[in-house]
Design an enzyme around this catalytic site. Structure first.
Site, PDB file in Angstrom:
ATOM      1  N   TYR A   1       4.420  -6.143  32.592  1.00  0.00           N
ATOM      2  CA  TYR A   1       5.434  -5.488  33.425  1.00  0.00           C
ATOM      3  C   TYR A   1       6.146  -6.491  34.325  1.00  0.00           C
ATOM      4  CZ  TYR A   1       3.868  -0.895  31.956  1.00  0.00           C
ATOM      5  OH  TYR A   1       3.579   0.212  31.191  1.00  0.00           O
TER       6      TYR A   1
ATOM      7  N   ASP B   1       6.992   2.704  23.565  1.00  0.00           N
ATOM      8  CA  ASP B   1       6.667   2.062  24.825  1.00  0.00           C
ATOM      9  C   ASP B   1       7.059   0.580  24.736  1.00  0.00           C
ATOM     10  OD1 ASP B   1       4.919   2.882  27.412  1.00  0.00           O
ATOM     11  OD2 ASP B   1       4.474   0.817  26.899  1.00  0.00           O
TER      12      ASP B   1
ATOM     13  N   HIS C   1       4.558  11.096  24.778  1.00  0.00           N
ATOM     14  CA  HIS C   1       4.686   9.640  24.740  1.00  0.00           C
ATOM     15  C   HIS C   1       3.817   8.981  23.672  1.00  0.00           C
ATOM     16  CE1 HIS C   1       5.750   5.750  26.387  1.00  0.00           C
ATOM     17  NE2 HIS C   1       4.472   5.422  26.543  1.00  0.00           N
TER      18      HIS C   1
END
Length: 399
Positions: free
Chosen positions: A312, A179, A364
């Site tokens: 982000y 990630d 993930h």
């Protein structure tokens, strides 16, 4: 930059406030037979909320984390951003020449993800290398201080992680991350590769597809048929692009707006993250306690859950150029239910891949879902006879 021992000790008043908010929770309606089509099912969230309120024992899990994970904090000076107090897990192997390894999480993860792999990584055996492990809480996550200024992006996260390793006496080290941990350790490889950062491993290998800028590679893409696994990977990636990217749009453009809801509503935070825990894994059987410990670490985090979203916004442009890779050895673990699953050849084309492993199951959160497989991959990458053996001078990982 002196080190301070750290123990999780959430104030009683914060627990009281959490329970009061859960008691007053208002739930939305839901369409008939909706399942997961519209998001996290109402029945799941109500069950988890009830357990959080009346069954889940935070103090028990807090005590277990304190017992299992040696935790510390120290100030790290960041260029143009001042000092940030950083939380981390640090445990050494009994093997003197163990390999220093930084584990870097992403969102919606935390230092908690090192929990299952830590005892495996530090384990001593003549059959495999051992590691001294550092698991950082990224700034704004867990019990690390959050940045106070705008513009804290990949370069700064990489600087914090690198300076932490140096402060711990690890002048040369390797890394593992998925990630955001992929992008941060990749940036570390660009910034500090060779002299300090010796090799990196990721379970989130992503790269841009070949383009006309590289005619031979682009022609090979057009002419080479995909394997069944590669076709399944493209389908998974397409699902994520069309059905799973909404959170990126919101967190990457208006994180503050979303932050009000996550900071004020434990139900909102629960639903926002629980959705990812389920949809991003490969049929992993989450227990309710496991989910609530994961969520509670966000709810009780030092800066609050809203701080974790800003990465982000700040790092969006750091994804723009995946056509080039760092010039240090790296390894990849490919799991079929990762969010973006590309043909491995795309990644090999631009990176110095010396180890590659493909798994039949897993998603993930590899360190949580498939800890043994992930650790075995890391061991194999640095084992005797491998291309990355003794990549850290004097640190073979063997007694």
């Amino acid at each position: 930059m002196s080190e301070t021992l750290f123990q999780i000790n959430v104030l009683d008043e914060k627990l009281t406030t959490l329970h009061a908010k859960l008691e007053l929770a208002t739930f939305p309606d839901e369409l008939e037979d909706a399942g997961w089509k519209y998001g996290a099912p109402l029945a799941d969230i109500k069950r988890l909320a009830e357990h959080w309120k009346n069954g889940y024992d935070w103090r028990k899990h807090e005590r277990e984390l304190n017992q299992e994970l040696p935790m510390f904090t120290r100030d790290i000076e960041v260029d143009e951003f001042g000092a940030l107090n950083i939380h981390y897990v640090h445990k050494k192997s009994e093997v003197v020449d163990a390999i220093p390894l930084l584990f870097c999480h992403g969102w919606p993860g935390s230092f908690l993800e090192v929990r299952k792999i830590l005892p495996l990584l530090i384990a001593s055996s003549p059959e495999h290398p051992s590691f001294h492990v550092v698991a950082i809480s990224l700034p704004g996550y867990g019990f690390s201080e959050a940045p106070r200024k705008q513009g804290f992006a990949a370069k700064q996260y990489a600087e914090v992680a690198h300076k932490l390793m140096l402060a711990l006496g690890y002048n040369e080290y390797v890394t593992q991350g998925g990630d955001w941990g992929f992008l941060i350790t990749r940036k570390m490889a660009f910034e500090y590769g060779g002299k300090h950062h010796k090799a990196w491993h990721t379970n989130f290998p992503i790269a841009e597809p070949p383009s006309w800028r590289s005619p031979l590679s682009f022609l090979a893409l057009l002419l080479t048929p995909w394997s069944p696994e590669e076709k399944a990977g493209i389908e998974r990636s397409q699902w994520f692009r069309t059905k799973g990217l909404g959170y990126v749009a919101e967190q990457g453009t208006q994180p503050q707006t979303l932050g009000y809801s996550l900071a004020d509503s434990p139900i909102g935070l629960l639903a926002w993250i629980y959705e990812k825990l389920v949809l991003w894994t490969d049929d992993y059987k989450w227990t309710d306690d496991e989910v609530l410990t994961w969520i509670s670490l966000y709810w009780f985090s030092r800066a609050g859950p809203a701080a974790s979203l800003r990465i982000y916004f700040e790092m969006g442009s750091d994804w723009d150029d995946l056509r080039h890779g760092p010039n240090i050895p790296m390894g990849t673990s490919h799991f079929p239910k990762e969010l973006v699953v590309i043909p491995a050849a795309w990644f090999r084309k631009i990176n110095k891949v010396v180890f590659e492993s493909h798994h039949k199951t897993g998603g993930h959160f590899a360190a949580t879902e498939r800890p043994e497989e992930l650790v075995q991959d890391v061991r194999n990458m640095f084992a005797r006879g491998s291309a990355a053996f003794a990549i850290v001078p004097g640190k073979t990982g063997y007694a």
